[in-house]
Design a protein around this motif. Structure first.
Motif, PDB file in Angstrom:
ATOM      1  N   ALA A   1       6.392   1.327  -7.307  1.00 56.20           N
ATOM      2  CA  ALA A   1       5.850   2.687  -7.234  1.00 56.20           C
ATOM      3  C   ALA A   1       4.652   2.732  -6.287  1.00 56.20           C
ATOM      4  O   ALA A   1       3.847   1.808  -6.251  1.00 56.20           O
ATOM      5  N   VAL A   2       4.571   3.803  -5.514  1.00 54.71           N
ATOM      6  CA  VAL A   2       3.438   4.032  -4.614  1.00 54.71           C
ATOM      7  C   VAL A   2       3.005   5.483  -4.794  1.00 54.71           C
ATOM      8  O   VAL A   2       3.814   6.388  -4.661  1.00 54.71           O
ATOM      9  N   ASP A   3       1.720   5.679  -5.096  1.00 56.51           N
ATOM     10  CA  ASP A   3       1.233   7.040  -5.253  1.00 56.51           C
ATOM     11  C   ASP A   3       1.061   7.699  -3.886  1.00 56.51           C
ATOM     12  O   ASP A   3       0.984   7.031  -2.856  1.00 56.51           O
ATOM     13  N   LYS A   4       1.010   9.030  -3.878  1.00 54.20           N
ATOM     14  CA  LYS A   4       0.946   9.784  -2.621  1.00 54.20           C
ATOM     15  C   LYS A   4      -0.308   9.463  -1.815  1.00 54.20           C
ATOM     16  O   LYS A   4      -0.250   9.365  -0.590  1.00 54.20           O
ATOM     17  N   ARG A   5      -1.421   9.287  -2.490  1.00 58.85           N
ATOM     18  CA  ARG A   5      -2.674   8.988  -1.782  1.00 58.85           C
ATOM     19  C   ARG A   5      -2.570   7.656  -1.036  1.00 58.85           C
ATOM     20  O   ARG A   5      -2.942   7.548   0.125  1.00 58.85           O
ATOM     21  N   SER A   6      -2.047   6.647  -1.716  1.00 60.09           N
ATOM     22  CA  SER A   6      -1.888   5.332  -1.075  1.00 60.09           C
ATOM     23  C   SER A   6      -0.899   5.406   0.075  1.00 60.09           C
ATOM     24  O   SER A   6      -1.126   4.820   1.141  1.00 60.09           O
ATOM     25  N   MET A   7       0.198   6.123  -0.133  1.00 64.76           N
ATOM     26  CA  MET A   7       1.199   6.259   0.928  1.00 64.76           C
ATOM     27  C   MET A   7       0.595   6.950   2.144  1.00 64.76           C
ATOM     28  O   MET A   7       0.855   6.560   3.287  1.00 64.76           O
ATOM     29  N   ARG A   8      -0.226   7.957   1.920  1.00 64.35           N
ATOM     30  CA  ARG A   8      -0.869   8.671   3.031  1.00 64.35           C
ATOM     31  C   ARG A   8      -1.830   7.745   3.780  1.00 64.35           C
ATOM     32  O   ARG A   8      -1.877   7.758   5.004  1.00 64.35           O
ATOM     33  N   ARG A   9      -2.590   6.955   3.048  1.00 66.75           N
ATOM     34  CA  ARG A   9      -3.506   6.009   3.694  1.00 66.75           C
ATOM     35  C   ARG A   9      -2.736   5.005   4.553  1.00 66.75           C
ATOM     36  O   ARG A   9      -3.145   4.687   5.675  1.00 66.75           O
ATOM     37  N   LEU A  10      -1.609   4.518   4.042  1.00 70.34           N
ATOM     38  CA  LEU A  10      -0.786   3.576   4.801  1.00 70.34           C
ATOM     39  C   LEU A  10      -0.187   4.243   6.031  1.00 70.34           C
ATOM     40  O   LEU A  10      -0.154   3.657   7.119  1.00 70.34           O
ATOM     41  N   GLN A  11       0.269   5.478   5.872  1.00 71.28           N
ATOM     42  CA  GLN A  11       0.842   6.218   6.990  1.00 71.28           C
ATOM     43  C   GLN A  11      -0.192   6.393   8.100  1.00 71.28           C
ATOM     44  O   GLN A  11       0.095   6.149   9.277  1.00 71.28           O
ATOM     45  N   LEU A  12      -1.393   6.814   7.760  1.00 67.35           N
ATOM     46  CA  LEU A  12      -2.442   7.023   8.759  1.00 67.35           C
ATOM     47  C   LEU A  12      -2.834   5.711   9.439  1.00 67.35           C
ATOM     48  O   LEU A  12      -3.041   5.667  10.652  1.00 67.35           O
ATOM     49  N   ALA A  13      -2.922   4.642   8.661  1.00 65.38           N
ATOM     50  CA  ALA A  13      -3.276   3.336   9.235  1.00 65.38           C
ATOM     51  C   ALA A  13      -2.186   2.848  10.187  1.00 65.38           C
ATOM     52  O   ALA A  13      -2.481   2.327  11.268  1.00 65.38           O
ATOM     53  N   ALA A  14      -0.922   3.044   9.821  1.00 71.08           N
ATOM     54  CA  ALA A  14       0.185   2.625  10.687  1.00 71.08           C
ATOM     55  C   ALA A  14       0.201   3.432  11.969  1.00 71.08           C
ATOM     56  O   ALA A  14       0.395   2.887  13.061  1.00 71.08           O
ATOM     57  N   GLU A  15      -0.006   4.737  11.864  1.00 74.74           N
ATOM     58  CA  GLU A  15      -0.019   5.590  13.058  1.00 74.74           C
ATOM     59  C   GLU A  15      -1.170   5.222  13.981  1.00 74.74           C
ATOM     60  O   GLU A  15      -1.009   5.196  15.202  1.00 74.74           O
ATOM     61  N   ALA A  16      -2.342   4.935  13.419  1.00 70.39           N
ATOM     62  CA  ALA A  16      -3.513   4.600  14.237  1.00 70.39           C
ATOM     63  C   ALA A  16      -3.331   3.281  14.973  1.00 70.39           C
ATOM     64  O   ALA A  16      -3.763   3.132  16.111  1.00 70.39           O
ATOM     65  N   SER A  17      -2.661   2.317  14.335  1.00 74.69           N
ATOM     66  CA  SER A  17      -2.517   0.995  14.940  1.00 74.69           C
ATOM     67  C   SER A  17      -1.268   0.852  15.796  1.00 74.69           C
ATOM     68  O   SER A  17      -1.176  -0.044  16.613  1.00 74.69           O
ATOM     69  N   GLY A  18      -0.277   1.717  15.556  1.00 74.13           N
ATOM     70  CA  GLY A  18       0.991   1.585  16.268  1.00 74.13           C
ATOM     71  C   GLY A  18       1.885   0.514  15.684  1.00 74.13           C
ATOM     72  O   GLY A  18       2.889   0.136  16.275  1.00 74.13           O
ATOM     73  N   CYS A  19       1.539   0.016  14.505  1.00 74.79           N
ATOM     74  CA  CYS A  19       2.341  -1.011  13.834  1.00 74.79           C
ATOM     75  C   CYS A  19       3.523  -0.354  13.138  1.00 74.79           C
ATOM     76  O   CYS A  19       3.397   0.710  12.543  1.00 74.79           O
ATOM     77  N   TRP A  20       4.674  -1.003  13.200  1.00 70.86           N
ATOM     78  CA  TRP A  20       5.853  -0.522  12.489  1.00 70.86           C
ATOM     79  C   TRP A  20       5.783  -1.057  11.064  1.00 70.86           C
ATOM     80  O   TRP A  20       5.846  -2.261  10.832  1.00 70.86           O
ATOM     81  N   ALA A  21       5.596  -0.175  10.105  1.00 72.34           N
ATOM     82  CA  ALA A  21       5.521  -0.559   8.703  1.00 72.34           C
ATOM     83  C   ALA A  21       6.856  -0.247   8.041  1.00 72.34           C
ATOM     84  O   ALA A  21       7.356   0.874   8.131  1.00 72.34           O
ATOM     85  N   VAL A  22       7.427  -1.246   7.378  1.00 71.44           N
ATOM     86  CA  VAL A  22       8.700  -1.090   6.683  1.00 71.44           C
ATOM     87  C   VAL A  22       8.468  -1.416   5.212  1.00 71.44           C
ATOM     88  O   VAL A  22       8.045  -2.526   4.880  1.00 71.44           O
ATOM     89  N   LEU A  23       8.738  -0.436   4.356  1.00 68.67           N
ATOM     90  CA  LEU A  23       8.598  -0.624   2.921  1.00 68.67           C
ATOM     91  C   LEU A  23       9.977  -0.774   2.301  1.00 68.67           C
ATOM     92  O   LEU A  23      10.841   0.076   2.499  1.00 68.67           O
ATOM     93  N   PHE A  24      10.172  -1.846   1.567  1.00 65.03           N
ATOM     94  CA  PHE A  24      11.408  -2.060   0.825  1.00 65.03           C
ATOM     95  C   PHE A  24      11.114  -1.677  -0.624  1.00 65.03           C
ATOM     96  O   PHE A  24      10.194  -2.224  -1.231  1.00 65.03           O
ATOM     97  N   ARG A  25      11.896  -0.730  -1.148  1.00 66.95           N
ATOM     98  CA  ARG A  25      11.656  -0.263  -2.512  1.00 66.95           C
ATOM     99  C   ARG A  25      12.985  -0.159  -3.260  1.00 66.95           C
ATOM    100  O   ARG A  25      14.023   0.068  -2.654  1.00 66.95           O
ATOM    101  N   PRO A  26      12.929  -0.283  -4.570  1.00 66.89           N
ATOM    102  CA  PRO A  26      14.154  -0.114  -5.364  1.00 66.89           C
ATOM    103  C   PRO A  26      14.699   1.305  -5.231  1.00 66.89           C
ATOM    104  O   PRO A  26      13.946   2.272  -5.124  1.00 66.89           O
ATOM    105  N   ALA A  27      16.004   1.410  -5.267  1.00 67.43           N
ATOM    106  CA  ALA A  27      16.669   2.705  -5.108  1.00 67.43           C
ATOM    107  C   ALA A  27      16.314   3.687  -6.212  1.00 67.43           C
ATOM    108  O   ALA A  27      16.481   4.897  -6.034  1.00 67.43           O
TER     109      ALA A  27
END
Length: 167
Positions: free
Chosen positions: A99-125
């Motif tokens: 589980a990932v809360d919306k706030r954490s997901m948003r922080r990760l999204q912004l950090a990935a966009e700022a760095s240009g890193c491709w972030a891949v999250l594997f999560r249960p269906a």
């Protein structure tokens, strides 16, 4: 990118491997770094299995750029992900999460966009119905012994699609 799976080991890494290899072989410039060009890392955070180095090398991955971080605590995983993304030192970040809360997901999204890193999250269906800020969400499942079905239900074009890939 968010990949949702019923179980791991269905060929999801084989599907990503050409992009992982290509990105791991590029050099990048990190703002504020004394080095003009840096070899970016391929960071694995809390994978369900230890990455098998001979298979990664055979695929063309430079193992000197692979870093594996393990943690059992969700907060530590999220912290490591955000720090790695913000550092700019990673070409790719692969993380296995529940589980990932919306706030954490948003922080990760912004950090990935700022760095240009491709972030891949594997999560249960089981999290397929949860809302997500990921720009690309794909449900992967085996179609046959040699084919994976990719149900793309969120992407930039907004149109859901199904693709079958031989692995």
């Amino acid at each position: 990118t968010e990949l949702l799976l019923d179980s791991y080991g269905i060929g999801e890494l084989k599907l990503l491997m050409p992009a992982l290899v290509r990105l791991s072989q590029q050099s990048v410039e990190i703002q504020g770094s004394l080095e003009p060009m840096v070899e970016p890392l391929v960071l694995w955070i809390s994978p369900p299995h230890i990455p098998y180095a001979p298979a990664l090398e055979q695929a063309g991955m430079d193992m000197s750029r692979v870093l594996v971080v393990h943690s059992e605590r969700r907060l530590d995983v999220l912290w490591a992900m955000e720090q790695a993304l913000r550092s700019g030192a990673c070409a790719v970040l692969l993380a296995w999460l529940q589980a990932v809360d919306k706030r954490s997901m948003r922080r990760l999204q912004l950090a990935a966009e700022a760095s240009g890193c491709w972030a891949v999250l594997f999560r249960p269906a089981k999290f397929i119905r949860d809302s997500s800020l990921a720009k690309l969400r794909i449900y992967l499942r085996p179609d046959s012994d040699t084919t994976i079905r990719l149900d793309i239900f969120k992407n930039l074009s907004g149109r859901p699609d199904t693709v079958f890939v031989d692995i």
